[in-house]
Design a protein around this motif. Structure first.
Motif, PDB file in Angstrom:
ATOM      1  N   SER A 282      44.210  31.302  25.684  1.00 33.26           N
ATOM      2  CA  SER A 282      45.532  31.102  26.864  1.00 33.26           C
ATOM      3  C   SER A 282      46.374  32.166  26.979  1.00 33.26           C
ATOM      4  N   ASP A 283      47.133  32.670  25.928  1.00 38.31           N
ATOM      5  CA  ASP A 283      48.046  33.617  25.914  1.00 38.31           C
ATOM      6  C   ASP A 283      47.542  35.023  26.524  1.00 38.31           C
ATOM      7  N   GLU A 284      46.330  35.169  25.916  1.00 38.67           N
ATOM      8  CA  GLU A 284      45.571  36.459  26.296  1.00 38.67           C
ATOM      9  C   GLU A 284      45.192  36.346  27.799  1.00 38.67           C
ATOM     10  N   PHE A 285      44.890  35.037  28.377  1.00 42.28           N
ATOM     11  CA  PHE A 285      44.515  35.182  29.868  1.00 42.28           C
ATOM     12  C   PHE A 285      45.589  35.078  30.762  1.00 42.28           C
ATOM     13  N   LYS A 286      46.694  34.609  30.391  1.00 47.77           N
ATOM     14  CA  LYS A 286      48.097  34.753  30.953  1.00 47.77           C
ATOM     15  C   LYS A 286      48.394  36.133  31.018  1.00 47.77           C
ATOM     16  N   ARG A 287      48.231  36.954  30.166  1.00 47.50           N
ATOM     17  CA  ARG A 287      48.580  38.362  29.927  1.00 47.50           C
ATOM     18  C   ARG A 287      47.675  39.148  31.203  1.00 47.50           C
ATOM     19  N   ARG A 288      46.410  38.817  30.903  1.00 44.12           N
ATOM     20  CA  ARG A 288      45.498  39.623  31.980  1.00 44.12           C
ATOM     21  C   ARG A 288      45.801  39.303  33.358  1.00 44.12           C
ATOM     22  N   SER A 289      46.074  37.996  33.533  1.00 44.26           N
ATOM     23  CA  SER A 289      46.426  37.390  34.759  1.00 44.26           C
ATOM     24  C   SER A 289      47.847  38.201  35.323  1.00 44.26           C
ATOM     25  N   ARG A 290      48.486  38.407  34.674  1.00 39.92           N
ATOM     26  CA  ARG A 290      49.983  39.119  35.035  1.00 39.92           C
ATOM     27  C   ARG A 290      49.631  40.466  35.255  1.00 39.92           C
ATOM     28  N   ILE A 291      48.636  41.261  34.408  1.00 38.49           N
ATOM     29  CA  ILE A 291      48.129  42.705  34.580  1.00 38.49           C
ATOM     30  C   ILE A 291      47.543  42.487  36.033  1.00 38.49           C
ATOM     31  N   GLY A 292      46.770  41.559  36.180  1.00 36.44           N
ATOM     32  CA  GLY A 292      46.231  41.546  37.636  1.00 36.44           C
ATOM     33  C   GLY A 292      46.870  41.493  38.874  1.00 36.44           C
TER      34      GLY A 292
ATOM     35  N   GLY B 180      49.811  42.450  38.891  1.00 35.23           N
ATOM     36  CA  GLY B 180      50.971  43.649  38.836  1.00 35.23           C
ATOM     37  C   GLY B 180      50.010  44.833  39.680  1.00 35.23           C
ATOM     38  N   GLY B 181      48.747  44.849  39.236  1.00 36.81           N
ATOM     39  CA  GLY B 181      47.666  45.812  39.691  1.00 36.81           C
ATOM     40  C   GLY B 181      47.657  45.854  41.258  1.00 36.81           C
ATOM     41  N   PHE B 182      47.662  44.536  41.811  1.00 38.98           N
ATOM     42  CA  PHE B 182      47.604  44.471  43.242  1.00 38.98           C
ATOM     43  C   PHE B 182      48.879  44.891  43.920  1.00 38.98           C
ATOM     44  N   GLN B 183      50.006  44.311  43.232  1.00 43.11           N
ATOM     45  CA  GLN B 183      51.447  44.844  43.883  1.00 43.11           C
ATOM     46  C   GLN B 183      51.503  46.082  43.740  1.00 43.11           C
ATOM     47  N   SER B 184      51.100  46.992  42.838  1.00 47.02           N
ATOM     48  CA  SER B 184      51.417  48.191  42.737  1.00 47.02           C
ATOM     49  C   SER B 184      50.543  49.206  43.896  1.00 47.02           C
TER      50      SER B 184
ATOM     51  N   ARG C 172      37.332  47.485  39.990  1.00 47.75           N
ATOM     52  CA  ARG C 172      37.397  46.448  39.002  1.00 47.75           C
ATOM     53  C   ARG C 172      38.009  45.136  39.448  1.00 47.75           C
ATOM     54  N   TRP C 173      39.233  45.597  40.187  1.00 48.03           N
ATOM     55  CA  TRP C 173      40.267  44.423  40.535  1.00 48.03           C
ATOM     56  C   TRP C 173      39.427  43.662  41.442  1.00 48.03           C
ATOM     57  N   ILE C 174      38.398  43.969  42.358  1.00 45.01           N
ATOM     58  CA  ILE C 174      37.762  43.229  43.177  1.00 45.01           C
ATOM     59  C   ILE C 174      36.213  42.709  42.576  1.00 45.01           C
ATOM     60  N   CYS C 175      35.948  43.077  41.366  1.00 43.66           N
ATOM     61  CA  CYS C 175      34.822  42.732  40.697  1.00 43.66           C
ATOM     62  C   CYS C 175      34.672  41.018  40.525  1.00 43.66           C
TER      63      CYS C 175
ATOM     64  N   PHE D  24      33.726  39.072  29.290  1.00 43.84           N
ATOM     65  CA  PHE D  24      33.539  39.713  30.852  1.00 43.84           C
ATOM     66  C   PHE D  24      33.887  38.632  31.521  1.00 43.84           C
ATOM     67  N   VAL D  25      33.590  37.515  31.669  1.00 44.60           N
ATOM     68  CA  VAL D  25      33.573  36.340  32.462  1.00 44.60           C
ATOM     69  C   VAL D  25      35.275  36.083  32.655  1.00 44.60           C
ATOM     70  N   ASN D  26      35.872  35.755  31.348  1.00 44.17           N
ATOM     71  CA  ASN D  26      37.158  35.387  31.184  1.00 44.17           C
ATOM     72  C   ASN D  26      38.005  36.489  31.784  1.00 44.17           C
ATOM     73  N   MET D  27      37.805  37.500  31.470  1.00 46.50           N
ATOM     74  CA  MET D  27      38.668  38.866  32.005  1.00 46.50           C
ATOM     75  C   MET D  27      38.742  38.813  33.528  1.00 46.50           C
ATOM     76  N   ASN D  28      37.210  38.611  34.090  1.00 44.91           N
ATOM     77  CA  ASN D  28      37.308  38.623  35.619  1.00 44.91           C
ATOM     78  C   ASN D  28      38.135  37.389  36.287  1.00 44.91           C
ATOM     79  N   ALA D  29      37.986  36.107  35.653  1.00 47.45           N
ATOM     80  CA  ALA D  29      38.604  35.000  35.924  1.00 47.45           C
ATOM     81  C   ALA D  29      40.105  35.180  35.848  1.00 47.45           C
ATOM     82  N   ALA D  30      40.559  35.831  35.063  1.00 48.36           N
ATOM     83  CA  ALA D  30      41.906  36.192  34.645  1.00 48.36           C
ATOM     84  C   ALA D  30      42.501  37.057  35.893  1.00 48.36           C
ATOM     85  N   LEU D  31      41.694  38.044  36.270  1.00 49.05           N
ATOM     86  CA  LEU D  31      41.872  38.860  37.332  1.00 49.05           C
ATOM     87  C   LEU D  31      41.837  38.161  38.806  1.00 49.05           C
TER      88      LEU D  31
END
Length: 402
Positions: free
Chosen positions: A257-267, A269-273, A299-302, A358-365
């Motif tokens: 859960s913590d890692e998912f939140k971290r990757r979601s935040r990164i996602g 931030g990526g769109f914001q940037s 990758r952000w649109i994967c 792979f699936v979890n990472m893209n769900a976080a994005l």
């Protein structure tokens, strides 16, 4: 029907290009690069030639680790009269500032901010207070190898170099052993190749450095500061390199859960940037533009591509080729589900965990995209307590995929 077919193959091609074809093209580009672009091999620089540096650490409620972090920073192999350690404490909410102030060492400077404003504001204020010509950035829960500062700073003997990012090694909180997973090693390899081409995409907040005269204050609402700061090096026409021998170590996030939140935040931030870095997508920036499109934007649109590929395949499954492809996709997601539950043994279990990663990472994005779109992602950060015992397992894509 033709529209569905085009959409399906376009999405499949996008995913394959970003994760498989681009890395292969990158490896070929590195092999073809001019050898003179490689960095010096050693740190043999005269003592009097090392520049003054400022190690900047933004801290929020870090009273449990800040003393260890300061001890680690003071042990760096760098001329003591040419280093300062700036600790910017975001909000007077615990004893972090008091602990920093209690250390009797002139190299340590405390910047205590009474009101919590977010990491971006802390970094901006620390930059303004820094006296070093080279700024090094790190986190309060990260520990550097003794020679890490020199490994970063040695590259700045070249005037063309504006920034250098080091290598982060993730460790298991229980034993302190290296638990780099397959995906983490894959990403580090891409960073190394992109760095050799002078096209490194942003920094890793745990360990990187830039020339002070290249630092541009970042907006207070910035979500992923290290990415924005690093990419602005390219906007100013300087090279941003990767140094694998500058090593920082950090415990993995304690739960999935913590890692998912971290990757979601990164996602998010990526769109914001993209609003601030869109110019780097233009062909004028050459390899940087290519890497930015291939390694980040696509990758952000994967997640959207994966959804379109699955839905379009469902409607196309009236002919044998697409029926087989639908079965293949269904098997992929079923295997990923098995990876999430860790129910398969041996090599099949490892493969299923890679698919789950792979699936979890893209769900976080996808989650990050929604947070950016809805403006629900705060710029302030929440500390992850890596010392507590959790009932959930370690993130599979870091701890288990070996």
């Amino acid at each position: 029907m033709l529209t569905l077919q085009v959409g399906f193959w376009l999405c499949v091609g996008l995913i394959l290009y970003s994760y498989l074809i681009y890395p292969m093209m990158l490896a070929v580009a590195v092999r073809l690069q001019n050898p003179q672009t490689s960095a010096p091999e050693t740190c043999e620089i005269p003592v009097e030639s090392w520049p003054r540096i400022s190690l900047i650490i933004a801290a929020y409620c870090e009273e449990n680790v800040i003393l260890q972090r300061l001890h680690n920073a003071l042990m760096l192999d760098y001329p003591a009269d040419r280093i300062e350690i700036l600790i910017g404490v975001d909000g007077d909410l615990d004893a972090t500032g008091e602990i920093v102030a209690s250390i009797p060492d002139d190299r340590i400077r405390l910047l205590q901010f009474p009101v919590r404003r977010g990491k971006a504001s802390v970094l901006n204020d620390c930059f303004a207070a820094a006296t070093g010509e080279i700024l090094l950035f790190s986190d309060a829960n990260t520990f550097w190898d003794k020679d890490a500062a020199k490994q970063l700073v040695r590259h700045f003997t070249k005037n063309s170099v504006g920034g250098v990012c080091g290598r982060l090694i993730l460790t298991d909180a229980d034993g302190g052993t290296n638990c780099d997973g397959l995906y983490w090693r894959y990403e580090n390899q891409l960073k190394e190749w992109e760095g050799q081409l002078g096209a490194l995409l942003g920094a890793n907040g745990a360990i990187y450095g830039i020339r002070k005269n290249l630092y541009q204050p970042i907006p207070p609402q910035t979500i992923i500061d290290d990415f924005l700061i690093g990419m602005r090096i390219h906007q100013q026409g300087s090279r941003f390199l990767y140094e694998p021998n500058a090593i920082a170590r950090e415990e993995t996030a304690p739960t999935i859960s913590d890692e998912f939140k971290r990757r979601s935040r990164i996602g998010a931030g990526g769109f914001q940037s993209l609003a601030w870095l869109s110019s780097l997508l233009l062909p004028h920036y050459g390899l940087v533009s290519w890497a930015f499109w291939s390694h980040k934007v696509l990758r952000w649109i994967c997640p959207a591509a994966m959804l379109v590929a699955l839905v379009s395949n469902w409607f196309l499954a009236v002919t044998p080729p697409y029926q087989a492809l639908l079965l293949l996709q269904s098997g992929f997601y079923l295997a990923a589900l098995c990876g999430a539950m860790s129910i398969l043994p041996g090599p099949l279990g490892k493969l299923s965990r890679v698919l789950w990663m792979f699936v979890n990472m893209n769900a976080a994005l996808a989650s990050g995209f929604w947070k950016w779109l809805s403006q629900s992602q705060s710029a302030t950060w929440k500390r992850t307590d890596r010392s507590e015992t959790e009932t959930e397992s370690k993130p599979e894509f870091v701890a288990s995929v070996k």
